[in-house]
Design a protein around this motif. Structure first.
Motif, PDB file in Angstrom:
ATOM      1  N   UNK A  19     -27.897  41.547  30.998  1.00 10.40           N
ATOM      2  CA  UNK A  19     -27.065  42.489  30.244  1.00 10.40           C
ATOM      3  C   UNK A  19     -27.929  43.567  29.598  1.00 10.40           C
ATOM      4  N   UNK A  20     -29.002  43.141  28.978  1.00 14.18           N
ATOM      5  CA  UNK A  20     -29.844  44.075  28.226  1.00 14.18           C
ATOM      6  C   UNK A  20     -30.521  45.090  29.137  1.00 14.18           C
ATOM      7  N   UNK A  21     -30.986  44.627  30.286  1.00 15.92           N
ATOM      8  CA  UNK A  21     -31.774  45.486  31.171  1.00 15.92           C
ATOM      9  C   UNK A  21     -31.047  45.868  32.447  1.00 15.92           C
ATOM     10  N   UNK A  22     -29.825  45.369  32.603  1.00 16.95           N
ATOM     11  CA  UNK A  22     -29.075  45.643  33.824  1.00 16.95           C
ATOM     12  C   UNK A  22     -29.452  44.661  34.920  1.00 16.95           C
ATOM     13  N   UNK A  23     -28.583  44.541  35.932  1.00 15.43           N
ATOM     14  CA  UNK A  23     -28.841  43.571  36.991  1.00 15.43           C
ATOM     15  C   UNK A  23     -30.148  43.868  37.716  1.00 15.43           C
ATOM     16  N   UNK A  52     -20.517  52.036  46.779  1.00 18.19           N
ATOM     17  CA  UNK A  52     -21.776  51.910  47.508  1.00 18.19           C
ATOM     18  C   UNK A  52     -22.959  51.634  46.583  1.00 18.19           C
ATOM     19  N   UNK A  53     -22.788  51.866  45.290  1.00 16.88           N
ATOM     20  CA  UNK A  53     -23.870  51.626  44.342  1.00 16.88           C
ATOM     21  C   UNK A  53     -23.826  50.235  43.717  1.00 16.88           C
ATOM     22  N   UNK A  54     -22.810  49.465  44.037  1.00 16.86           N
ATOM     23  CA  UNK A  54     -22.667  48.131  43.456  1.00 16.86           C
ATOM     24  C   UNK A  54     -23.721  47.190  44.030  1.00 16.86           C
ATOM     25  N   UNK A  55     -24.379  46.440  43.163  1.00 14.66           N
ATOM     26  CA  UNK A  55     -25.409  45.494  43.603  1.00 14.66           C
ATOM     27  C   UNK A  55     -24.818  44.451  44.547  1.00 14.66           C
TER      28      UNK A  55
END
Length: 302
Positions: free
Chosen positions: A142-146, A189-192
């Motif tokens: 959460x803090x740093x992103x996936x 397209x940007x979804x991990x």
């Protein structure tokens, strides 16, 4: 066999070996589900618990506080401190069972459940060995992103949003929720890769569970941002540690951190070739070698 120690409306399930003998004593493992999940969600927590039972271990799965069939208000809160205490309370329960050897209890977590299990093991010496499947530090995610690249100013924006919501709720406003995993209309397209697969895993009819509606209190965010599953592992995590990760996982960084920083001199990363993060939840060809390694690990270390 699987013995449900409580009804399906209760928070825990105890998985017992097929040849279970009440007069015998067994090694036992607490199995902790991912964030946003429940013990019945698709097959992952129950699948790993049942497979460990097939290998002669007693395995306990449970719903986290505020979620599923567990108690706790407000509902749908994700509080890492309480998630760690849930693991310790599960150990408490196992120590009361006459057929469990209280000196041979381990912990296994899946995704965020692995991070919570690792964190709990730093301060609960009753956990004699700990393992994680697709291990994830929920605070870092959460803090740093996936992808680990979320800038600090975006973190501060999240905290500002939570601050505004807490003030609004203190004045009587309704609570606000957010999804754990993106809904289908939010994918692009940007979804991990993991988030795409998580949508398929949690949000399709075959995998959904009524106790897991894909919502979490917005005000969970400040608690998650303040949490780090790797705190203290460099000094206090001396127990044997096994991390199982897919070669194609886009969350490998968490396993690398846990392995690199843990004080344990008995630590290992098993890489399952061809598996993504979510593949290790339920894809048989990837789960089977993971279970074989986990069963051997707990049999040898407990």
């Amino acid at each position: 066999m699987i013995s449900r120690v409580m009804s399906s409306d209760w928070p825990g399930e105890l998985h017992l070996p097929a040849d279970f003998d009440e007069a015998a004593t067994y090694r036992a493992v607490v199995v902790t589900h991912p964030a946003g999940s429940v013990k019945e969600q698709s097959p992952s927590p129950g699948l790993y618990a049942s497979k460990l039972a097939e290998n002669g271990l007693v395995a306990l799965t449970f719903d986290a506080s505020h979620q599923g069939a567990s108690g706790g208000e407000p509902r749908y809160l994700e509080n890492p401190v309480e998630r760690g205490e849930d693991v310790r309370c599960a150990v408490d329960y196992l120590t009361t069972l006459p057929f469990v050897d209280a000196g041979r209890i381990g912990a296994l977590g899946i995704c965020a459940g692995a991070g919570y299990s690792i964190s709990a093991a730093t301060t609960d010496r009753r956990i004699k060995a700990v393992a994680g499947v697709s291990p994830t530090d929920a605070g870092s995610a959460i803090r740093e992103g996936w992808d680990g690249k979320l800038p600090v100013d975006e973190q501060i924006k999240m905290l500002d949003m939570v601050a505004a919501q807490r003030t609004a709720e203190a004045k009587g406003a309704a609570v606000q929720y957010m999804p754990y995993v993106p809904e289908a209309d939010a994918l692009d397209e940007n979804t991990a890769v993991t988030m795409r697969e998580a949508n398929n895993y949690y949000r399709t009819p075959s995998a959904q569970h009524p106790n897991s509606p894909n919502k979490v209190l917005l005000t969970s965010l400040d608690k998650l941002l303040a949490f780090s599953a790797s705190d203290r592992i460099g000094t206090l995590l001396t127990q044997p540690l096994l991390l199982v990760v897919g070669s194609e996982s886009d969350a490998r960084r968490h396993a690398d951190t846990f392995h690199g920083e843990a004080a344990s001199t008995d630590k290992e990363v098993l890489t399952i070739e061809g598996a993504t993060h979510v593949d290790l939840y339920d894809v048989p060809k990837h789960v089977e070698p993971a279970v074989a390694k986990l069963a051997s690990f707990f049999a040898g270390k407990l």
